[in-house]
Design a protein around this motif. Structure first.
Motif, short mmCIF file in Angstrom:
data_model
loop_
_atom_site.label_atom_id
_atom_site.label_comp_id
_atom_site.label_asym_id
_atom_site.label_seq_id
_atom_site.Cartn_x
_atom_site.Cartn_y
_atom_site.Cartn_z
N TYR A 160 -67.20 -25.42 56.41
CA TYR A 160 -67.69 -25.39 55.01
C TYR A 160 -68.84 -26.06 54.81
O TYR A 160 -68.41 -27.14 54.00
CB TYR A 160 -66.80 -24.62 54.57
N GLY A 161 -69.47 -25.87 53.74
CA GLY A 161 -70.44 -27.03 54.08
C GLY A 161 -71.92 -26.37 53.64
O GLY A 161 -72.00 -25.63 52.29
N ARG A 162 -73.42 -27.44 53.09
CA ARG A 162 -73.98 -27.37 52.52
C ARG A 162 -74.79 -26.37 53.03
O ARG A 162 -75.41 -26.04 54.17
CB ARG A 162 -75.37 -28.87 52.60
N TRP A 163 -75.02 -25.51 51.73
CA TRP A 163 -76.14 -23.77 52.68
C TRP A 163 -76.87 -23.76 51.02
O TRP A 163 -76.88 -24.78 49.88
CB TRP A 163 -74.90 -23.49 51.87
N TRP A 164 -78.23 -23.42 51.99
CA TRP A 164 -79.32 -22.99 50.10
C TRP A 164 -78.45 -22.07 49.29
O TRP A 164 -77.50 -21.44 49.17
CB TRP A 164 -80.23 -21.87 51.10
N ASP A 165 -78.53 -23.16 47.97
CA ASP A 165 -78.09 -22.29 46.77
C ASP A 165 -78.74 -21.35 46.43
O ASP A 165 -78.15 -20.63 44.57
CB ASP A 165 -78.22 -23.67 45.75
N LYS A 166 -79.56 -20.95 46.36
CA LYS A 166 -79.89 -19.39 46.21
C LYS A 166 -79.78 -18.22 47.03
O LYS A 166 -79.92 -17.11 46.85
CB LYS A 166 -81.29 -19.77 45.77
N SER A 167 -79.08 -19.16 48.00
CA SER A 167 -78.45 -17.44 49.10
C SER A 167 -77.78 -16.61 48.47
O SER A 167 -76.48 -16.47 47.36
CB SER A 167 -77.93 -17.92 50.18
N GLU A 168 -77.88 -15.46 48.63
CA GLU A 168 -77.04 -14.12 48.59
C GLU A 168 -75.56 -14.34 48.92
O GLU A 168 -74.84 -13.66 48.59
CB GLU A 168 -77.10 -12.70 48.99
N PHE A 169 -75.17 -15.05 50.15
CA PHE A 169 -73.71 -15.55 50.54
C PHE A 169 -73.09 -16.14 49.97
O PHE A 169 -72.21 -16.56 50.00
CB PHE A 169 -74.26 -15.73 52.15
N GLY A 170 -73.85 -16.39 48.56
CA GLY A 170 -73.61 -18.05 48.34
C GLY A 170 -73.60 -19.58 48.74
O GLY A 170 -73.87 -19.87 49.83
N ASP A 171 -73.26 -20.42 47.69
CA ASP A 171 -73.49 -21.97 48.30
C ASP A 171 -72.75 -22.99 49.03
O ASP A 171 -72.94 -23.59 49.51
CB ASP A 171 -73.68 -22.58 46.75
N ARG A 172 -71.86 -21.89 49.49
CA ARG A 172 -71.02 -22.72 50.40
C ARG A 172 -70.41 -22.01 52.12
O ARG A 172 -69.72 -21.03 51.38
CB ARG A 172 -69.17 -23.13 50.14
N VAL A 173 -70.92 -21.87 52.75
CA VAL A 173 -70.45 -21.24 53.95
C VAL A 173 -70.25 -22.16 55.07
O VAL A 173 -70.64 -23.34 55.23
CB VAL A 173 -71.82 -20.38 54.16
N GLY A 174 -69.75 -20.70 55.98
CA GLY A 174 -69.20 -21.24 57.43
C GLY A 174 -69.06 -21.10 58.51
O GLY A 174 -69.78 -19.53 57.79
N ALA A 224 -65.30 -31.06 62.74
CA ALA A 224 -64.56 -31.32 61.64
C ALA A 224 -63.74 -29.56 61.39
O ALA A 224 -64.84 -29.11 61.50
CB ALA A 224 -64.18 -32.30 60.57
N PRO A 225 -62.13 -29.76 61.61
CA PRO A 225 -61.98 -28.29 61.03
C PRO A 225 -62.40 -27.72 60.02
O PRO A 225 -62.85 -28.40 58.98
CB PRO A 225 -60.02 -28.76 61.12
N ALA A 226 -62.15 -26.38 59.58
CA ALA A 226 -63.06 -25.83 58.36
C ALA A 226 -61.77 -27.02 57.41
O ALA A 226 -60.33 -26.80 57.60
CB ALA A 226 -62.64 -24.69 58.87
N ALA A 227 -62.42 -27.11 56.11
CA ALA A 227 -62.02 -27.66 54.40
C ALA A 227 -61.07 -26.44 53.72
O ALA A 227 -62.03 -26.37 52.53
CB ALA A 227 -62.20 -29.04 54.30
N VAL A 228 -60.38 -25.63 54.12
CA VAL A 228 -60.52 -24.16 53.13
C VAL A 228 -59.47 -24.50 51.85
O VAL A 228 -58.81 -25.14 52.92
CB VAL A 228 -59.10 -23.68 54.55
N SER A 229 -59.84 -24.22 51.01
CA SER A 229 -58.83 -24.31 49.86
C SER A 229 -57.34 -23.80 49.81
O SER A 229 -57.48 -22.51 50.55
CB SER A 229 -59.71 -23.82 48.51
#
Length: 381
Positions: A215-229, A325-330
Motif C-alpha cells: 500500500y503506497g503512493r497513489w494519485w491523491d484525486k483518484s476515486e479509489f482513495g490515495d493509498r492503494v495496493g 515488501a509485505p503489505a503494511a496493513v493497519s
C-alpha cells in the motif's frame, strides 16, 4: 499518431468519449502514471515518457510533469467539453498521453468481482468469513492487440504452442505503469541472489502473493482513495524456461492434446504453489486487483527500498518492474474486517459462562459451619 499532430478539438473529443465511457479505467491509468512519476525510482520506472515533456537534449522534465499532474482535478469533474478546455495546454497533453495514447497496445476494462471469481476460482479454498481482508475493491482486465505490437503477436504464438500457467504477483505501485505500458517484466533488473533461482516469482495461490502487496503512493484525486495496493493475475507461457511447483496446474494447454505434467528437479525444489519464469517476455498481466486502504487517508507515502526477493511477487528493489515488501496493513483494519466463525462464538460464550459461574460462586457469603446433631446431644447430657 503523435499527440502533437492532433488538434486540441480532436484531443478534447477523444478524451471526453473515453472519460465518460470508462472513467474508472482512466482513473486507474492516471494513478499508475502518477505513482511512477512521483517515485524515488522515477527515472527508470516512469516509462513510457511523453515526448512533450522532454528537453531538447532528451532529458525527462519531471518538474513539468508534476506541475501538470497537480493541475488535474478528479476525472468526475472533466465530463464536459468546457471543463476540458479549461485545463492548461500541458495538462491536456499529458492527460491525452496517459488516457488516449494511440500507441497503447492494450485495452483495460473494469469487470465485476463475481465474474473474476468465476474465471479464476479466486479464494475458492477459503472460508467466507476469512475472505474479507483479501477481497479486492476493484478488478480490471487487460486485453492485448497483436496487430499493434509484434511482441503481442509473438506472445500469442508461444502461448498457443506451449500453453500457459496462471499466477499472482504483488509489487509496489510505482512498478505497474512500466510493467503494463513500458518494459514489462524487465530481465535486466532481476537479482542474482534469488532463493530458488534467477527469474520472476509468482504463486498460483493468491494468498501467498497477497502478502507482497504494498500500500503506497497513489494519485491523491483518484476515486479509489490515495493509498492503494495492487495485485496482478498473470498468464505465464509454460516453456522449459518456466518452473512450477507440484501443485501448479496448466491454465491453458496446447492443442490438440495437453502437454503431460512432468516435473523436473528444478520444479520439485520450488514450494508447491510457486511459479518461476526466467523470461520477462513470457509474462502478461491479465488482471489487476486494487485494494483500498481506508485506514490511512493522510496522503501518499514514501517509497521504501525492498529486500532481495525470495518469494512470489518479489524481485530486486532496483527493478522498475517489481518490488517486494509485505503489505503494511493497519492492525485496526484487520480487526475491523475480522468475522468470527460459529465455533469461535461458541467457545467464547462458554468461557464467559464459566467466568460468570466462578464470579457468582465467590461472591456468595460463607455460612458458619454447624455442629452435627449427635454432637450437640452428647454435650447436653
Amino acid at each position: 499518431m503523435n499527440t502533437d499532430s492532433r488538434s486540441t478539438n480532436v484531443i478534447v473529443d477523444e478524451l471526453l468519449t473515453k472519460i465518460n465511457g470508462q472513467r474508472l479505467e482512466c482513473d486507474l491509468l492516471v494513478s499508475l502514471f502518477y505513482s511512477s512519476a512521483t517515485s524515488s525510482r522515477r527515472f527508470s520506472v516512469c516509462e513510457p515518457f511523453p515526448s512533450a515533456f522532454k528537453s531538447p537534449t532528451g532529458s525527462k522534465q519531471f518538474d513539468n510533469i508534476l506541475e501538470s499532474l497537480n493541475t488535474l482535478p478528479p476525472l468526475s469533474l472533466l465530463t464536459t467539453k468546457e471543463s476540458l478546455y479549461q485545463l492548461p495546454t500541458e495538462s491536456l497533453k499529458l492527460l491525452d498521453f496517459i488516457v488516449n495514447n494511440n500507441n497503447n497496445d492494450f485495452t483495460v476494462k473494469l469487470i465485476d468481482y463475481k465474474e473474476f471469481e468465476r474465471e479464476t476460482l479466486y479464494l475458492e479454498d477459503l472460508l467466507e468469513h476469512l475472505k474479507t481482508s483479501q477481497l479486492p475493491s476493484k478488478v480490471f482486465r487487460f486485453n492485448y492487440d497483436p496487430t499493434v505490437k509484434e511482441k503481442n503477436a509473438e506472445y500469442d504464438r508461444l502461448a498457443k504452442q506451449f500453453g500457459t500457467l496462471f499466477g499472482y504477483h504483488g509489487s509496489a505501485n510505482d512498478s505497474w505503469n512500466n510493467i503494463i505500458r513500458g518494459r514489462g517484466f524487465a530481465n535486466q533488473y532481476i537479482s542474482e541472489t534469488c532463493l530458488f533461482g534467477h527469474g520472476f516469482y509468482f504463486s498460483s495461490d493468491s494468498k501467498v502473493s497477497h502478502s507482497f502487496v504494498k500500500y503506497g503512493r497513489w494519485w491523491d484525486k483518484s476515486e479509489f482513495g490515495d493509498r492503494v495496493g495492487c495485485l496482478s493475475g498473470c498468464d505465464i507461457i509454460d516453456t522449459d524456461q518456466t518452473n512450477r511447483g507440484i501443485k501448479v496446474s496448466p491454465a491453458t494447454s496446447p492443442l490438440p492434446s495437453p502437454r503431460p505434467t512432468v516435473y523436473t528437479e528444478e520444479d520439485k525444489e520450488l514450494p508447491d504453489h510457486y511459479i518461476l519464469s526466467k523470461i520477462g517476455g513470457h509474462i502478461r498481466v491479465k488482471y489487476l486487483l486494487l485494494f483500498e486502504d481506508r485506514s490511512n487517508s493522510s496522503g501518499s507515502s514514501q517509497t521504501i527500498p525492498s529486500p532481495t526477493p525470495t518469494s512470489p511477487g518479489a524481485t530486486t528493489s532496483s527493478s522498475p518492474a517489481v518490488a517486494t515488501a509485505p503489505a503494511a496493513v493497519s492492525i485496526f483494519t484487520r480487526i475491523s474486517q475480522w468475522r468470527p466463525s460459529p465455533l469461535s462464538i461458541l467457545v467464547f460464550s462458554f468461557i464467559i459462562y464459566m467466568a460468570v459461574l466462578v464470579f457468582v460462586g465467590r461472591s456468595q457469603p460463607k455460612k458458619k459451619p454447624t455442629k452435627p446433631l449427635y454432637f450437640q446431644s452428647r454435650l447436653e447430657l
